[in-house]
Write a protein that holds these residues in place. Structure first.
Motif, PDB file in Angstrom:
ATOM      1  N   SER A   1      -1.031   3.046  13.708  1.00 56.51           N
ATOM      2  CA  SER A   1       0.302   3.794  13.065  1.00 56.51           C
ATOM      3  C   SER A   1       1.340   3.064  13.247  1.00 56.51           C
TER       4      SER A   1
ATOM      5  N   SER B   1       0.805   2.337   9.025  1.00 55.00           N
ATOM      6  CA  SER B   1       0.860   3.662   9.320  1.00 55.00           C
ATOM      7  C   SER B   1       0.222   4.507   8.110  1.00 55.00           C
ATOM      8  N   ALA B   2       0.170   3.864   6.858  1.00 57.06           N
ATOM      9  CA  ALA B   2      -0.383   4.289   5.693  1.00 57.06           C
ATOM     10  C   ALA B   2      -2.124   4.332   5.809  1.00 57.06           C
TER      11      ALA B   2
ATOM     12  N   LYS C   1      -3.592   4.396   8.598  1.00 54.53           N
ATOM     13  CA  LYS C   1      -4.135   4.831   9.826  1.00 54.53           C
ATOM     14  C   LYS C   1      -5.446   5.652  10.004  1.00 54.53           C
TER      15      LYS C   1
END
Lengths: 345, 381
Positions: free
Chosen positions: A312, A316-317, A319
């Motif tokens: 993350s 993060s996209a 994860k």
């Protein structure tokens, strides 16, 4: 990324991992004893958290009606069976646990005002409502099919999961809730601060794991569950009731689920459908443990938690993609290293 | 023989159309699934809508698409082929609405979407002739945010949005406007609705030291990053999107969301609008009706999008009724033309001037900047 960020991410990963570990243990427990892949595990995380949140908001939780309704259904089915099979001495027992207990709980919640209770009592109240749902659901959904194949039991699990998610939306609405933390304290540990709630999560997880270990090693019921897990038929021949073992494993699994929900509710917002994703991550951990090994599943859960928190930070996209892709190398590794044993059907 | 039966058949169907005088409105909402917090107030709103327009009885046929695209398409096919609806209102979310466009256009049935994306009524698509929508475009809202930021001395901004179409759409619109206004985006993060922790993303944002953070999420999940940022001591400005405009967000966010800015439809702060604003009366009327049925403070801007769809119909149906009978192809075409011809119609969220290239029709009166103060929405001048 400096050391401080790495420490913070590590702390976050371990706390989440502790919750996944509890759920993974519950999944392994239910699977080894009953061969049920317990997809609805996550729903009880949400039920536990949201029941507590309802108490704190001064509302009667919808799960209370589920308890009363399922209890009545079980009482009718078990009552009729007991009557037909001339085991009338069991009637009082059935009536107490499935009719008197839910109604008594409902009466207490209605006559007293749970939002004025101390937190400990609210937690006990939430567990008292949610935990008995486990054996009741086992009785209604799984017990009639206890000898069916793993696939049939999996399909039943999907159905139970969808039903419970729908009921969750009906009971708690689409918006989420948070509960008050167990402790507002925070401690400075070198560069980073650790808040009280994360310590609570870690401590509760460790205690729960220790209690489970003691239960399986030292108590008669625990040994009965282990015996059933190793060999259902053999355990049955030795006088261990597989029905009892099934109900007990569901009771434990739901208790672990509800408690996990209560532990994370102050850290994050819990929704009626939050549990499913948390449960799935527990499932990834359980797969790492081959749905059989408790320590490997717990270690896998910590791995999932750490992987999640570090990914993350970096990407993060992606994860969830990263976390669930973990399952592929694990499956390849497991299928190469373990000898496959055909299930006799 | 064949010709005769055809004629008889046509006459029978024409007769059936005459006999069936009611107007059937098909409604598709996402009342369950991830978008339930948007879909439920919309569904509740249809129960408050008028049962007659222009002396004609209206039947609302409400279906739930469970926030699922395939189900939404199945629902609209059912409404058109089985229920023979004259108009479709729906769906709640962008992906579902986009998927429904082809079906509506193919069946030549007007459709009013309650989803945000500008792509739904993109004039470049010829099928959009049949499609209208009531919520403000994301671009209108992101322009409002960027204007507010630049006016308040913000030079660098971090973005954190949902890892889905909502967050992605917002990022694209926001990045476009931000670039034009020389606003630098220093971090671009995503999180999921069901995430239990956003520590990683928050640490990355803190490391970038932005002047402001924009959180693009809808409903209560959008509170999570802000609570985490406050916990870690971030002191800059917080911006949210109009997706959070319901009271549950204030409940879950608590003290952490104090001082947050967001753009929203005027209905959110209806009572605070200046007396001369024509929107005030319409918005207060809706808020009054909704709160009478569902309790004080229950209104959300999502329900107002549904109410506005009803207002569009209330204005367009009388014109269409002059041209054709409900239940016929001609009526659907007349209704479409009437919707496209609406001028200066006041809705609860703005004032509509439709045109062949603009099937939304809102101008800047359809949005206001709002600040969260003492646990309530406060209109910013």
């Amino acid at each position: 990324m400096d050391l401080q960020i790495a420490l913070l991410l590590g702390q976050d990963g371990i706390v989440n991992g502790a919750i996944y570990a509890l759920l993974a243990l519950a999944l392994v427990l239910v699977f080894t004893v009953t061969r049920v892949i317990f997809i609805p595990q996550g729903e009880f995380v949400a039920f536990g958290a949201l029941t507590l949140a309802s108490f704190q908001a001064g509302k009667a939780p919808g799960t209370l009606w589920l308890l009363v309704g399922l209890g009545a259904l079980v009482a009718v089915i078990d009552g009729v069976t007991a009557w037909r099979t001339q085991r009338r001495h069991r009637m009082a027992h059935i009536a107490f646990w499935n009719l008197a207990y839910p109604l008594l709980t409902a009466a207490v919640v209605y006559c007293d005002s749970p939002q004025d209770w101390p937190l400990v009592l609210q937690v006990v109240g939430a567990l008292a409502i949610v935990v008995p749902l486990g054996p009741m659901i086992y009785r209604l959904a799984y017990q009639p099919l206890a000898e069916a194949t793993v696939l049939v039991l999996l399909i039943v699990s999907v159905a139970v999961h969808l039903t419970l998610v729908g009921l969750g939306l009906l009971f708690f609405g689409a918006e989420g809730s948070r509960t008050t933390p167990f402790s507002e304290a925070s401690f400075a540990l070198g560069d980073i601060t650790v808040n009280g709630q994360t310590l609570w999560v870690l401590a509760a997880s460790l205690v729960l794991i220790a209690v489970l270990y003691f239960f399986f090693e030292r108590t008669l019921y625990g040994k009965a569950l282990r015996a059933t897990a190793i060999n259902r038929t053999g355990a049955g021949l030795m006088g261990i009731s597989t029905t009892m073992a099934g109900k007990l494993s569901f009771l434990l699994a739901v208790a672990i689920g509800a408690l996990s929900g209560i532990l994370i509710a102050p850290i994050t917002t819990v929704y009626y459908d939050t549990g499913f994703l948390i449960g799935l991550k527990g499932f990834v951990a359980a797969i790492i443990g081959g749905m059989a090994s408790y320590p490997v599943a717990a270690a896998g859960a910590i791995l999932v938690g750490l992987l999640e928190s570090f990914s993350s930070f970096w990407a993060s996209a992606f994860k969830e993609v990263i976390v669930f892709t973990l399952i592929i190398p694990v499956l390849v590794w497991r299928s190469l290293t373990t000898r496959h044993i055909e299930e006799d059907e | 023989m064949k010709v005769r039966s055809l004629v008889v058949g046509l006459m029978a169907s024409a007769f059936a159309a005459l006999a069936q005088a009611d107007i059937n409105v098909g409604v598709i909402v996402s009342a369950t699934g991830p978008a339930a917090s948007l879909g439920i107030p919309e569904k509740n709103t249809f129960a408050l809508m008028p049962t007659t327009i222009g002396g004609q009885k209206i039947n609302y046929i409400i279906l739930d698409d469970a926030s699922d695209t395939t189900t939404a398409v199945k629902d609209i096919r059912k409404l058109i082929t089985e229920d023979k609806v004259d108009v479709v209102v729906g769906s709640t979310i962008t992906p579902n609405s986009l998927a429904m466009i082809d079906v509506a256009a193919e069946a030549e049935t007007p459709m009013i979407s309650m989803a945000a994306s500008a792509r739904i009524v993109d004039p470049a698509n010829p099928r959009v002739k049949w499609i209208f929508k009531t919520p403000q475009n994301d671009i209108q809202m992101s322009t409002a945010i960027v204007e507010h930021m630049t006016a308040h001395g913000v030079k660098t901004v971090a973005f954190i949005g949902f890892a889905d179409a909502y967050g992605e759409g917002w990022y694209q619109e926001f990045a476009k406007v931000a670039e034009a206004r020389k606003l630098q985006i220093v971090a671009n993060e995503r999180f999921n609705r069901a995430d239990t922790s956003v520590t990683g993303q928050v640490l990355k944002i803190l490391a970038a030291k932005p002047d402001a953070v924009l959180i693009a999420g809808s409903g209560t999940p959008a509170a999570l990053p802000q609570v985490a940022l406050v916990e870690r001591g971030y002191k800059g400005k917080y911006y949210q999107t109009h997706g959070v405009a319901n009271n549950d967000f204030l409940r879950v966010g608590g003290k952490s969301v104090e001082g947050t800015f967001l753009p929203a439809g005027p209905v959110l702060v209806a009572a605070q609008l200046p007396a001369g604003n024509p929107i005030k009366k319409v918005a207060l009327d809706y808020v009054g009706r909704y709160e009478a049925a569902h309790g004080k403070g229950a209104t959300s801007t999502f329900g107002a999008h549904a109410w506005d769809a009803g207002l569009l119909l209330a204005n367009a149906v009388p014109t269409a009724l002059k041209k054709a009978q409900p239940g016929s192809k001609e009526f659907r075409l007349a209704l479409r033309d009437a919707l496209e011809g609406l001028r200066n119609v006041t809705l609860s969220q703005g004032i509509v001037n439709m045109s062949p290239t603009d099937h939304l029709g809102f101008d800047q009166r359809a949005r206001v900047m709002v600040k969260i103060e003492n646990g309530a929405w406060k209109l910013q001048q």
